[in-house]
Design a protein around this motif. Structure first.
Motif: not given
Length: 123
Positions: A53, A108, A117, A119
């Motif tokens: 993130k 994302n 993944h 973000k």
């Protein structure tokens, strides 16, 4: 005795899979480094993304520097569908991805197989 060992192994496998997909995992968060009228952050690609993130300031040009250390073919691309970016990540090299920070929001990214993944948060 063998049946008990197989049963215990199977239950442990099921518990691990449930934890992997449904458990809460610690997500590393970092704010981009500010320089003269620009911001950047380095992201290591090794068994996923670190940090996962990223926090960016709105309105200041931003660059994410991905360094792929993993040989997995899944991680050979990073995809930002909100920005129309599908960037190749050659192994052992740094690839810079410019991010549009004009609009605040959460955006994302994922690997080419949608298994890993990350973000971007623009504030």
């Amino acid at each position: 005795m063998a049946k008990i060992i197989i049963l215990i192994t199977g239950l442990a496998g099921i518990a691990f899979i449930a934890w992997w997909f449904f458990g809460q995992h610690h997500v590393q968060t970092k704010q981009a480094k500010m320089a003269t009228n620009k911001q950047s952050i380095d992201i290591e690609v090794k068994g996923g993304y670190s940090p996962e993130k990223v926090i960016l300031k709105q309105g200041i040009p931003a660059t994410l520097n991905f360094k792929r250390l993993d040989s997995a073919s899944c991680l050979d691309h990073v995809v930002f569908s909100d920005f129309g970016i599908n960037q190749v990540l050659p192994q052992g090299k740094v690839e810079s991805v410019k991010i549009d920070t004009t609009q605040a929001g959460e955006y994302n990214w994922q690997c080419s197989m949608n298994m890993f993944h990350g973000k971007v948060i623009v504030k």
